[in-house]
Every structure is written in C-alpha cells, then in structure tokens.
Design an enzyme around this catalytic site. Sequence first.
Site: not given
Length: 335
Positions: A44-45, A112, A114, A180, A242, A268-269
């Site tokens: 995401a980042e 995932y 992780r 998440r 929107g 979204g990112d």
Amino acid sequence: MPLPPPPTGTAHVVCVGETMVVLAPPDGRPLAEQPSVTMAVGGAESNVACGLAGLGHRAAWIGRLGDDPFARRVLAELTARGVDVSGVETDPARPTGVYFKDPAPTGTRTHYYRSGSAASAMGPAMTRLPALRRARVVHLSGVAAALSDDCAALLEAILVDRALGRRGSGPLVSFDVNHRPALWRYGSPDAAKSLLTLARAADVVFVGRDEAEALWGTARADDVAELLGPAPLIVVKDAEHGATSYADGSRTFVPALPTEVVEPVGAGDAFAAGYLAALLEHRDERSRLRLGHLAASAALRTREDVPVMPPRTETDRRLGLDESAWVNQPEHQLL
C-alpha cells in the site's frame, strides 16, 4: 494547510510500511488453473510512493526487507520507478513478505504469506531516521498497523505521540485507513478502535465509505467526517460514485470517472498518490480530488498494483475542465 518547505535533495513524501513480492496469474483465470505466475511488487505505502514519483514528485519508501532475492527484486523495481529506497533496512533473520492474487468472476482474492516478515519488526525506533523528519509529508496506512504490535507502536508514535514534531511544525502526516480484516489478529473490534484512534490523529485521512461503515457503522460520507472530526482534512471515497473531502469547514464532492474495471487492487493507493501530488502543488480541493480520480482510473484499468500514471500535460488539461465536461469524459479518452 501549510506544508514544511522541502529541504534540498530530500523526498517530498516518505511512505512507511511493508512492500512484498506479488505472484499473480498472467491473465484473469483463477490461480488453481494456472501453469505459471508472474512476479511483481506491491504494498500500500510503496504503491503511493510509486504513484507520486510517476506524477513528478520526489518520493521515498522506508521499510524492512529480508536478505533474499525477493528483497532485491523489490529494491530494483522501486528504484526503476523513481522511488528513493536508501532508508530501507535489511533483516538477515526474517523474510520478505509475499502474496498471491487469485482472480475470479466475483473479484480478486489475495493470499498473504507475511507472518514473521522483516517488515513486521518495524517499530518506534524508525522515527529517528532523518528522512522522516525532513519530509514534507509522511504517508502511512492501516495495513502496517495490523502487522504486529511493534508496527502498531510505530504508527502510534508518528500519529498520536507526534514523534516527528507537533502538528503544524513537523511533517504533514497522511493516513489511509486501508482496513484489511484478514490481518487483524484480534478481529474487527480491535481494528475499529485502533484505526479510529490513528485516523483522528492524522492531518490528512483517506477512507472508503464502505470500509468506514463496516468498521464504525457510518453509512454516509457526512457521518464519517463527523466521526473523524478532529482530523483537519478528511477524504471519503465512495467507489464509482465519487469522493468527498472535508477541509476548513467546507465540503467538496467530485464524481468519479467512468471506468471499466479490470481489477480494483491498488486503486485506493493511486487515488492517495494523486491527491497528495495535487496537495504538494498547492492546488484547490476540487483539483486534488480530480487528480486522485485520474490516478485511480489508471489503476482500475490494469492488473498491476502500480499503474503507469498519465502524463502531466494530460492530467493538467483535465483538471481544468468544467463540471459537465468532467463527468462526461468518454472512457476511451482516459489515459
């Protein structure tokens, strides 16, 4: 909202979190039917950092990776996209995280791998890194808060304790709620409480209307803004409808662009990257939301977590359209 002046040669935006290797089918068929997968990079980042770099801004990603081939792939790809990775730490004892995409007619699922990753060992000590203190904007997301207690403590140090400086004097802190559910060890009540605390402490908050309703029962964008009220700038995204922002007592709504969705992962990112780029450029609120939509539309039309951003000459032209021309843009003209 005032931004600190950019020190020479440093990143305008520093994004902190986990980046993983992404293994995905080369087409839209389910993972179980595939003889092979392709390898890419996502998180995401770092997705936001890549989006900002693609829009012409100096961006850095800070996190932790294992001492393995996956880490080298991450560093090479982010560097190729123009992201500064000089602050990334290598952990010889923990692996780089991996996740798989599994396309299906009902949507893409993610699997995932992780747990115990190098990124899960991030903690408050990272606030001492000079790059974080010199940034104009520090961007975080709720994904990192769910990785471990140490990661949650890092976000609390930056957002709640303001370890990088008081609100108004240190870097602007941007936070994407990015809930998440599968990552939260203690379930939805813990996620709702933790993410609300972090969001209220941020300078800029991004949140989806649907995820806010799932977390806190806020059905309308106005309800979300009222709940997060202490945050100076709140952006509520409502999928194909929107996005609405709340800043300085003003409410601004910009409709989304007509887009045929190939895959929603990363949209979204991309929106956050577009919005923050326009914020750095001192554009008005309508233009910030529009650039967010343009970036998100690019992400929705690809299976990649990080899209190729449209040229700035084209985005700048579209930011100046009147309301009618904006909402009636044919999809085939979107870049």
